[in-house]
Design an enzyme around this catalytic site. Sequence first.
Site, PDB file in Angstrom:
ATOM      1  N   GLY A  12       0.780  -1.231   0.000  1.00 37.49           N
ATOM      2  CA  GLY A  12       0.000   0.000   0.000  1.00 37.49           C
ATOM      3  C   GLY A  12       0.809   1.276   0.000  1.00 37.49           C
ATOM      4  N   ASN A  14       1.469   3.029  -2.571  1.00 33.50           N
ATOM      5  CA  ASN A  14       0.739   3.960  -3.442  1.00 33.50           C
ATOM      6  C   ASN A  14      -0.543   4.460  -2.778  1.00 33.50           C
ATOM      7  OD1 ASN A  14       2.026   4.378  -6.212  1.00 33.50           O
ATOM      8  ND2 ASN A  14       2.329   2.212  -5.781  1.00 33.50           N
ATOM      9  N   LYS A  65     -16.207 -14.671  -8.975  1.00 39.35           N
ATOM     10  CA  LYS A  65     -15.911 -13.239  -8.976  1.00 39.35           C
ATOM     11  C   LYS A  65     -17.180 -12.398  -8.873  1.00 39.35           C
ATOM     12  CE  LYS A  65     -12.593 -11.998 -11.844  1.00 39.35           C
ATOM     13  NZ  LYS A  65     -11.337 -11.343 -11.442  1.00 39.35           N
ATOM     14  N   MET A  90      -4.169  -7.081  -7.069  1.00 41.23           N
ATOM     15  CA  MET A  90      -3.613  -8.135  -7.923  1.00 41.23           C
ATOM     16  C   MET A  90      -4.686  -9.072  -8.481  1.00 41.23           C
ATOM     17  SD  MET A  90      -0.608  -7.081  -7.781  1.00 41.23           S
ATOM     18  CE  MET A  90       0.388  -8.340  -8.557  1.00 41.23           C
ATOM     19  N   ARG A  91      -5.672  -8.472  -9.143  1.00 44.65           N
ATOM     20  CA  ARG A  91      -6.812  -9.282  -9.572  1.00 44.65           C
ATOM     21  C   ARG A  91      -7.482  -8.578 -10.755  1.00 44.65           C
ATOM     22  NH1 ARG A  91      -9.004 -13.144  -6.785  1.00 44.65           N
ATOM     23  NH2 ARG A  91      -7.551 -12.780  -5.098  1.00 44.65           N
ATOM     24  N   LEU A  92      -7.960  -9.345 -11.716  1.00 42.65           N
ATOM     25  CA  LEU A  92      -8.680  -8.728 -12.837  1.00 42.65           C
ATOM     26  C   LEU A  92     -10.055  -8.280 -12.375  1.00 42.65           C
ATOM     27  CD1 LEU A  92      -7.970 -11.034 -15.931  1.00 42.65           C
ATOM     28  CD2 LEU A  92      -7.187  -8.692 -15.569  1.00 42.65           C
ATOM     29  N   ILE A  93     -10.477  -7.123 -12.851  1.00 42.12           N
ATOM     30  CA  ILE A  93     -11.816  -6.614 -12.524  1.00 42.12           C
ATOM     31  C   ILE A  93     -12.822  -7.320 -13.444  1.00 42.12           C
ATOM     32  CG2 ILE A  93     -13.268  -4.533 -12.541  1.00 42.12           C
ATOM     33  CD1 ILE A  93     -11.159  -4.431 -10.341  1.00 42.12           C
ATOM     34  N   ASN A 107      -6.122   2.183 -13.306  1.00 43.70           N
ATOM     35  CA  ASN A 107      -5.052   1.324 -12.798  1.00 43.70           C
ATOM     36  C   ASN A 107      -3.685   1.962 -13.012  1.00 43.70           C
ATOM     37  OD1 ASN A 107      -3.886  -1.092 -11.713  1.00 43.70           O
ATOM     38  ND2 ASN A 107      -3.426  -1.781 -13.798  1.00 43.70           N
ATOM     39  N   HIS A 109       0.283   0.802 -13.571  1.00 52.39           N
ATOM     40  CA  HIS A 109       1.080  -0.377 -13.913  1.00 52.39           C
ATOM     41  C   HIS A 109       2.553   0.022 -14.047  1.00 52.39           C
ATOM     42  CE1 HIS A 109       1.832  -4.387 -15.412  1.00 52.39           C
ATOM     43  NE2 HIS A 109       2.613  -3.838 -16.321  1.00 52.39           N
TER      44      HIS A 109
HETATM   45  C1  GRF Z   1       2.930  -0.921  -7.766  1.00 56.49           C
HETATM   46  O1  GRF Z   1       4.200  -1.090  -8.333  1.00 56.49           O
HETATM   47  C2  GRF Z   1       1.888  -0.804  -8.860  1.00 56.49           C
HETATM   48  O2  GRF Z   1       2.365  -0.252 -10.032  1.00 56.49           O
HETATM   49  C3  GRF Z   1       1.522  -2.252  -9.083  1.00 56.49           C
HETATM   50  O3  GRF Z   1       1.568  -2.846  -7.809  1.00 56.49           O
HETATM   51  C4  GRF Z   1       2.498  -2.151  -6.985  1.00 56.49           C
HETATM   52  C5  GRF Z   1       1.819  -1.824  -5.681  1.00 56.49           C
HETATM   53  O4  GRF Z   1       2.712  -1.424  -4.692  1.00 56.49           O
HETATM   54  N1  GRF Z   1       0.230  -2.351  -9.753  1.00 56.49           N
HETATM   55  P1  GRF Z   1       2.138  -0.791  -3.342  1.00 56.49           P
HETATM   56  O5  GRF Z   1       1.260  -1.844  -2.662  1.00 56.49           O
HETATM   57  O6  GRF Z   1       1.378   0.452  -3.677  1.00 56.49           O
HETATM   58  O7  GRF Z   1       3.347  -0.500  -2.475  1.00 56.49           O
END
Ligand code: GRF
Length: 193
Positions: A12, A14, A65, A90-93, A107, A109
């Site tokens: 988390g 981000n 889902k 970490m999952r497709l919507i 998203n 990436h």
């Molecule tokens: C990030 O690198 C993002 O780009 C990817 O998953 C990672 C999440 O990291 N989708 P965090 O949990 O925000 O530290």
Amino acid sequence: MMKIAVFASGTGSNFQAILDEVKSGGLAAEIALLVCDRPGAKVALRAEKANIPVFEFSPKEFKNKEAFETIILNQLKQYNVSYVVLAGYMRLIGETLLTAYPKNIINLHPSLLPSFPGKDAIGQAFHAGVKVTGITIHFVDAGMDTGPIIAQKALEVEESDTLESLTAKIHKLEHTYYPHVLNTLFQKRELEV
Ligand code: GRF
């Protein structure tokens, strides 16, 4: 104020960057809810500390889902959420959420899409030996990291970079750029309505 839900599965960092930017006024939005598909993940502690409601669930306890997304959707409605912001989810919507929030699921990436979609994008790029990589912010569709691109930021892979140093650089870029792009998008969308 634009109400958003952040979806995350892990550390988390981000989520924290988005939260900090909301607090400092750089991102005009309210995090109404954190949705987490891994009970006990660090991201949930971060939200609790900030008094943000958390909806945690274990996908394996649902038959499919659609079943868990229906419950998530109820939560999103309850909190009047306008945007779903994925940050390490970490999952497709699935169709349930895509239909309810068309063009409103975003998203982040850690590669320059369409290169290196899917898991371990930073490792994929590093091992491919690319000299330029970066991050992509895009709208979510049914595919794996395939939706329309909103913004990208590139960085150079230095000769001296290791996977660890490159990972750190990518994350640093994410933490400043993702909140900024979200803010710009929300402001633009608000003017359109
Ligand atoms: C990030 O690198 C993002 O780009 C990817 O998953 C990672 C999440 O990291 N989708 P965090 O949990 O925000 O530290």
